[in-house]
Enzyme design. Structure first.
Site, short mmCIF file in Angstrom:
data_model
loop_
_atom_site.label_atom_id
_atom_site.label_comp_id
_atom_site.label_asym_id
_atom_site.label_seq_id
_atom_site.Cartn_x
_atom_site.Cartn_y
_atom_site.Cartn_z
CE LYS A 78 -3.82 2.03 2.71
NZ LYS A 78 -4.72 1.84 3.88
CB SER A 153 -8.07 3.79 2.95
OG SER A 153 -7.24 3.13 3.90
CB SER A 177 -8.45 0.85 5.73
OG SER A 177 -9.20 2.01 5.60
N1 GLN Z 1 -13.20 4.30 6.44
C1 GLN Z 1 -12.62 4.72 7.68
C2 GLN Z 1 -12.19 6.16 7.54
O1 GLN Z 1 -12.50 6.74 6.57
C3 GLN Z 1 -11.45 3.85 8.02
C4 GLN Z 1 -10.25 4.13 7.22
C5 GLN Z 1 -9.07 3.29 7.62
O2 GLN Z 1 -9.23 2.25 8.25
N2 GLN Z 1 -7.91 3.77 7.26
O3 GLN Z 1 -11.56 6.71 8.37
#
Ligand code: GLN
Length: 486
Positions: A78, A153, A177
């Site tokens: 990532k 994400s 995410s």
């Molecule tokens: N969707 C959640 C957010 O927008 C979690 C994102 C994540 O786990 N990095 O913060």
């Protein structure tokens, strides 16, 4: 079977047997990334030459008898993990020109294992999102249906693994995410216990919640990868000094008599009936494997999303203050003065969702509101953790859906932050408590994958992986490939 359809375990076995070389399989993945996979936009940077060089080094290492189990196996990182001499953008214009001078601990560990990095995957900007639509580099498409989001994400990592552009990838999980994109793309993703995997060199979003982990097709692969990634690192003050079990050797346990809790709050309003049907069927499979189910209550579940959307923005507003146009990253053209430099560099460098979080977080931490918001959210966080601790007195694991719905369409929720935030209804509490969780493919709803989530007690990754592996021994959801990428 083409090389790119193999799992990490199968690739490792083939490399060990000399059936193919790392250079051969690395080439096959690189061709696929640039060919069939190019339209998915799963990668921000492809490091073809470096990958082939690393593959040849892995082949040499194997010839000289000094290979580990993963030596020569490709993976993708990532783009939140710093990679020396390779751009690390974090999905943001702010870091579009940033090349880290060092490798993240996770990257180092994978390199030491001899794994070959194919490139850096697309992601929501600074990991803020559930759909990969906030990326400066554009949305990623879900390989099962290119109208759909891959989740976020870690959407690029999930899409890459699902489309067989990489056998495995790293992800990070602050509120879901790793697990949510794994669910939406039909792969397996593990968010380890907070502190299990070092955050060194992982660009910080919300430091008390962020945790890196593996994404692959099977639980067995996740076990192999976690063995390589986990372990103490003195450069991360929250890294826990605790021996790393041989997770891949622990996949043999029976599930007879395993007590699994079904939180009633995870099966109520908001859960898509088709997703509920898939989860019910999975519960049936587990019953046949000897699992004993108990209804439990995680009574403060409804506090998780509101608490998270105070704590995560508060931490992000502090972490992202370092992107000021001075030290590194984006700087605006011809600033008039210092104030203009700060304002325009941040104004032009960050996207809308990141700005929204910085503003919310700065507000929640301001002197007049700290007690009303931040302190309150921390109290809610403790209540949520206490619910889990009480549940684990009676059960070994907790089971439920990963996401309330299957993948939604690109654009469908982009203008409605609250609806987007609710995508993480079942994953966020796990981060607030610091627990490990895994998502595994359990079926389909309307042709789109559905993920099953298992949540474990602290450092109980072995039990989680074993339970996921047993399910994968009696089902074949994890072997399905999206039609266009079979
Ligand atoms: N969707 C959640 C957010 O927008 C979690 C994102 C994540 O786990 N990095 O913060």
């Amino acid at each position: 079977m083409s090389d790119t359809s193999k799992t990490v375990a199968e690739l490792a076995a083939g490399l060990a047997a000399g059936t193919f070389s790392s250079e051969e399989i690395t080439r096959a993945y690189l061709e696929r990334i640039q060919g069939a996979g190019a339209d998915l936009n799963a990668f921000i940077t492809v490091t073809g030459d470096r990958a082939l060089e690393a593959a040849r080094a892995a082949d040499d290492r194997r010839r000289s008898g000094d290979a580990g189990p993963l030596t020569g196996v490709p993976l993708a990182h990532k783009d939140i993990f710093c990679t020396r001499d390779v751009r690390t953008s974090c999905g943001s214009r702010m870091l579009d020109n940033f090349t880290a001078p060092y490798d993240a601990h996770v990257v180092e560990r994978c390199q030491q294992a001899g794994m070959v990095c194919l490139g850096k995957t697309n992601m929501d900007e600074f990991a803020m999102g559930s759909s990969n639509e906030t990326s400066y580099y554009g949305p990623v498409k879900n390989p099962w249906d290119t109208d759909a989001v891959p989740g976020g994400s870690s959407g690029g990592s999930a899409a890459a693994v699902a489309a067989r552009l990489a056998p495995a990838a790293t992800g990070t999980d602050t509120g879901g995410s790793i697990r949510q994109p794994a669910a939406l793309c039909g792969i397996t993703g593990l968010k380890p216990t907070y502190g299990r995997v070092s955050r060194y060199g992982m660009i910080a979003f919300a430091s008390s919640l962020d945790q890196g982990g593996p994404m692959a097709r099977t639980a067995e692969d996740c076990a192999l990868l976690l063995e390589a990634m986990a372990g103490f690192d003195e450069r991360d003050s929250t890294s826990v000094d605790r021996a790393v079990p041989r997770y891949s050797q622990e996949l043999t346990g029976s599930l007879q008599g395993l007590r699994v809790g079904l939180p009633k709050e995870y099966f109520g309003d908001g859960l898509d009936p088709e997703v509920a049907r898939v989860i019910d069927a999975a519960i049936g499979e587990y019953r046949e494997l000897g699992v004993e189910f108990r209804e439990i209550s995680l009574a403060n579940t409804e506090l998780a999303v509101p608490a998270y959307y105070v704590i995560a923005p508060a931490e992000c507003s502090s972490n992202l203050s370092r992107f000021d146009g001075v030290r590194f990253g984006y700087r605006c053209e011809s600033p008039r003065d210092l104030e203009d430099l700060y304002k325009r560099s941040r104004g032009e460098g960050f996207g809308a969702e990141v700005k929204r979080r910085i503003m919310v977080g700065t507000y929640a931490l301001s002197a007049g509101y700290f007690d009303a918001y931040y302190r309150k959210a921390q109290q809610m966080r403790r209540l949520i953790k206490n619910d889990f601790m009480a549940a684990f007195e009676d059960v070994d694991l907790i089971l439920g859906p990963t996401s309330p719905t299957p993948a939604f369409n690109i654009g469908e929720r982009a203008d409605d932050p609250v609806k987007m935030y609710l995508s993480d209804l079942y994953t966020i509490a796990v981060n607030l408590a610091g627990l490990p969780g895994i998502s595994l493919p359990a079926g389909f709803a309307g042709g789109r994958p559905v993920g099953l989530q298992l949540i474990g007690n602290y450092f109980d990754e072995g039990r989680l992986l074993n339970a996921a592996h047993r399910y994968q021994q009696v089902t074949d959801w994890h072997t399905r490939a999206p039609g266009a990428f079979a």
